[in-house]
Enzyme design. Structure first.
Site, mmCIF file in Angstrom:
data_model
loop_
_atom_site.group_PDB
_atom_site.id
_atom_site.type_symbol
_atom_site.label_atom_id
_atom_site.label_comp_id
_atom_site.label_asym_id
_atom_site.label_seq_id
_atom_site.Cartn_x
_atom_site.Cartn_y
_atom_site.Cartn_z
ATOM 1 N N LYS A 444 0.852 -1.188 0.000
ATOM 2 C CA LYS A 444 0.000 0.000 0.000
ATOM 3 C C LYS A 444 0.882 1.231 0.000
ATOM 4 C CE LYS A 444 -3.344 -2.867 2.271
ATOM 5 N NZ LYS A 444 -2.857 -4.088 2.937
ATOM 6 N N TRP A 449 -2.173 0.637 -4.729
ATOM 7 C CA TRP A 449 -1.753 -0.711 -4.384
ATOM 8 C C TRP A 449 -0.787 -1.232 -5.431
ATOM 9 C CZ3 TRP A 449 -6.626 -3.824 -2.410
ATOM 10 C CH2 TRP A 449 -7.007 -3.293 -1.168
#
Lengths: 550, 550
Positions: A444, A449
């Site tokens: 993250k 992501w």
């Protein structure tokens, strides 16, 4: 306005009665490893299921929703247990014979199993555990195997055939609430205690109906299904109940799960559809390449459990004419989650691209992607988020566990009741899922992501890299950033700059790791998966030599 | 023990959402009678269904479970109504445009329909009825047709396209109780008022799933389904909802139900499965024999509504390569009751024998035969009894009628809740139904049943007989005995003794009629069926000249 329709509950007993009458001539064909396989018609299985239920009730005193466990291979007696135990109102608890024994003991005690049905060949596994299973009052042994290991054990021991003999071949199955538990299956994660998923009559019934639809496997009376996947793995992906409902015969491999007997039983019995995890198919492919067998009866080879390498899919199709179909699911999804039939009208590379995805959600399975900030992401084939699913055969809690009893936000279930799969992926506008990572392994970075798996796959395609693992490590500026740990091949001399440049040609610049390390091997779990937890701890403890690049 | 599965209701809105997303590229293809058919994707239909629901709610004030009627042909707007109306929580009421107008008026008033969606071409039928339909507040007109007949009518008139335009293409469909009514369809018997069957969301959902199974029609993304059977006849046998669920495209014939356009649309659009009553297929066969058309895209031609003559089945297969599949059902059974796929492994005459039967009960439909004394008869292929059925898509009452409100033994529903179909037949050990008579026409002679239809069929095979009807008449000794009423062909001179001997070669001696009469024609109902009620009354009133033979 209430409807005027009859209120008939969806029960396993209805699958049993339907299969045993309308499809009474279909067969469960159990491989024995010697000569002709053993054949038993669905009519006989229906009659014997009634006998088993009478025996469990009258002789062993099974009442209400008590748990009856099975420690069995895929064979017709196990099918009888699948049908009889839920139909009488008890709960079928399938035990995974590959679990560490401590977990088996924990699970049997947690479920409070009163009876264990066991194959004779598995007695060496069960017998030493019995002193630790205080709730087990009866052990019922089916099939070949040395019984002497049971001498002196505390529970009562019965022979399956003797136990059911003489009982009535008809049972007045009770009209249960379709939401009552019918079967129990525990899933063992890498952390914490195993978690029980309690399937309902309703969920098993609806799941069977959908398995028999064209969106899934379209089983019919002309089919012979071969569940190589064990019946203790999420109900053999639903094939036993679905086949009995549809009148498809079942080829049961029993304990003969090695490539050579699998190839032989396929050539001999000619199943039309088979299901297993990739490693089984990998082994079968080697066997078929070595020894020519006619396996062309198979119209679909279903692969699930983990992604199938595209090379394996193509090898099966090009070398042996077998069509591999990807499917995705988990214990919590019964398991039908997706099936990768390509859409109508596509061909060539486009078709292969679809077939390489995890697949499309069938009716009754709803899906959404949840991004880093908890927002729902579009189905655009690019936005990656954690997959959450909802549906009548999807778990919304765990049996008797804290996660079931009181769900908390951030747990396995969302506040509005959807299952958080722990898988990260993308979904195309036409609903095809591609999984890219496990949620716990995704990096993250600054609200975006990064898929660890994608970086690993690219790195492992480099000729000088033997293995590569990418994990998230804390970063002051971005929250998390990727760390690349690589195992170099013998004699390799590639610099990290070169590896980073190689990666830079394949992914976006902001995804490129700045932290690199060489390791002698990637830590692995007991089942051979990368153990990223260990790697993250080694980094945190300062045990890795980190080079910063870029 | 409660299961841990999510409690997700089975709703029409889930069929809608699934089809519009996962199968968004599938199409409803509506025949227009001129040039290219009209195509609309399931994604568009999903969006337009949301618009329709908003319009019904916001502009016409439809709330809760109010009834919205349709008087429409099979077309994509009707499909939108099928999806939108139940999904928003209202009840779709399909009106049969072939009913006598008094019955139409009775039905609309009984259902208290607030809105009627109507095709422009059907306005000449609807407009004169409106003064007699006080509950109807809004009429919504779709498709071509002269609107001038609506001038001066009391209800508000809307154009379908104008009404839905501008509304949001997304609707937050409510989470309803799956047992709530979703759709209403009236069945009109020959006696008494029409009776309403209120399908639930649950019953429509489960029925759709089973229609898509191989035991029924196995619809998938490669299919194009052609419901020739109207959408006001038992939901077009479930094909619209089932196709939307499975991603099968739909070819909608609109009002072009004549043999020539049917043949043309089949050749042009290439559907894979089609469903209609025998008379439609009879007409199509004539058309195909006269004008060569390529109809080989059809893998199954489903025939229901009444039995298909074996000669028609063979003619289709031998002359045009079309495989006819028998199916049986009724308004009260949603209608999937049986489908005549032969069992695996049969061929030749045996296969034809199976295909001539009404077929096999699919999963979820339970059946039993009840004999003259109320006893349950064996499935031996010989014992004839009244067929009773049970299942989640079988009616257990009628909407708002006395038979629904307080069931009595001897009524349409048995005391334990099974539907009495009024059909008499036999069932083979493997569950294949053959219907031999209507229960009200069967002759109950000394504790045995004699099939009037069987005697009639044999008599009508005699070269000198044009028509024959057999009815039950009171008999002191046997309770009832058969009376044979025959219409002789021009110039026939066969004596009753000879006809009785002819029959004696074909049925058991105790079944032979002693009472014979010649009539000039057999009384018929408005739809052309033998009206045996009239014949029985003529006998009772002494209007027939009876000769006793044997």
């Amino acid at each position: 306005m209430q409807s005027t329709m009859q209120d008939v509950p969806l029960l396993v007993s209805r699958i049993l009665t339907h299969g045993a009458t309308i499809h009474g001539k279909a067969e469960a064909i159990t491989w024995t490893g010697e000569g002709e396989p053993h054949r038993r018609s669905y009519a006989e299985i229906g009659a014997r299921s009634a006998q088993l239920a009478h025996a469990l009730h009258d002789e062993l005193g099974v009442r209400g929703d008590e748990r009856v466990a099975t420690l069995m291979w895929n064979n017709s007696e196990h099918l009888e247990a699948y049908l009889a135990i839920p139909s009488m109102g008890a709960v079928l608890h399938t035990l995974n014979l590959r679990l560490p024994v401590e977990q088996l003991v924990w699970i049997v005690n947690h479920a409070a199993d009163r009876v264990v049905l066991v194959n004779g060949s598995l007695l060496p596994l069960l017998a030493p555990l019995l002193p630790h299973l205080p709730t087990v009052e009866h052990v019922v042994v089916a099939g070949p195997g040395d019984r002497s290991v049971l001498e002196g054990v505390r529970p009562h021991v019965h022979e399956y055939e003797e136990l059911i003999a003489g009982h009535a071949q008809h049972f007045d199955w009770p009209e249960l609430d379709e939401r009552e538990a019918a079967a129990l299956c525990y899933t063992s994660g890498t952390t914490g205690d195993p978690k029980g998923v309690a399937y309902s009559h309703r969920s098993l019934y609806l799941h069977s109906m959908q398995v028999n639809n064209a969106e899934a496997f379209a089983l019919g009376g002309q089919d012979i299904a071969l569940p190589v996947v064990p019946m203790f793995h999420v109900n053999a992906w639903g094939l036993p109940h679905a086949s009995f409902m549809a009148g498809a015969s079942l080829l049961m491999p029993d304990r003969f799960l090695q490539p050579a007997p699998l190839a032989e039983m396929i050539e001999t019995v000619r199943p039309t559809i088979a299901a297993a995890v990739p490693t089984i198919w990998q082994g079968l492919l080697g066997e078929l390449d070595a020894t020519k067998r006619d396996v062309t009866s198979l119209r679909n080879v279903v692969i699930g459990g983990s992604a199938c390498p595209p090379s394996l899919m193509r090898a099966f199709e090009e070398r042996h004419g077998l069509r591999v179909v990807h499917a995705w699911g988990m214990t919590e999804t019964s398991p039908l989650g997706t099936v990768s039939h390509p859409p109508a009208g596509v061909s060539g590379d486009e078709e292969w691209a679809y077939r390489g995805m995890q697949g499309r959600f069938p009716a009754s399975v709803e899906a959404r992607l949840v991004g880093p900030d908890g927002v729902h992401l579009p189905w655009d084939g690019e936005s990656a988020g954690e997959l959450e699913v909802r549906g009548p055969w999807i778990a919304g809690a765990y049996y008797g566990g804290t996660e079931g009893a009181d769900q908390r936000p951030g747990d396995k279930f969302s506040p509005d009741g959807w299952l958080r799969t722990g898988d990260v992926g993308t979904i195309t506008p036409d609903g095809y899922l591609t999984l890219t990572d496990r949620a716990k392994d995704v990096i993250k970075s600054g609200g975006e992501w990064i898929s660890s798996v994608e970086l690993e796959n690219h790195l492992m395609a480099h000729p000088e890299i033997a293995e590569a693992a990418v994990v998230a490590v804390p970063d002051d500026k971005w929250g998390e950033r990727p760390l690349a740990a690589v195992v170099l091949r013998e004699g390799a001399n590639a610099a990290f700059e070169e590896l980073r440049a190689f990666l830079g040609e394949r992914v976006a610049r902001w995804q490129l790791p700045e932290r690199w390390t060489v390791v002698t091997s990637v830590p692995k779990t007991s089942v051979g998966k990368f153990d990223k937890k260990v790697l993250r701890k080694q980094y945190a403890d300062g045990e890795l030599t980190i080079t910063r690049v870029g």
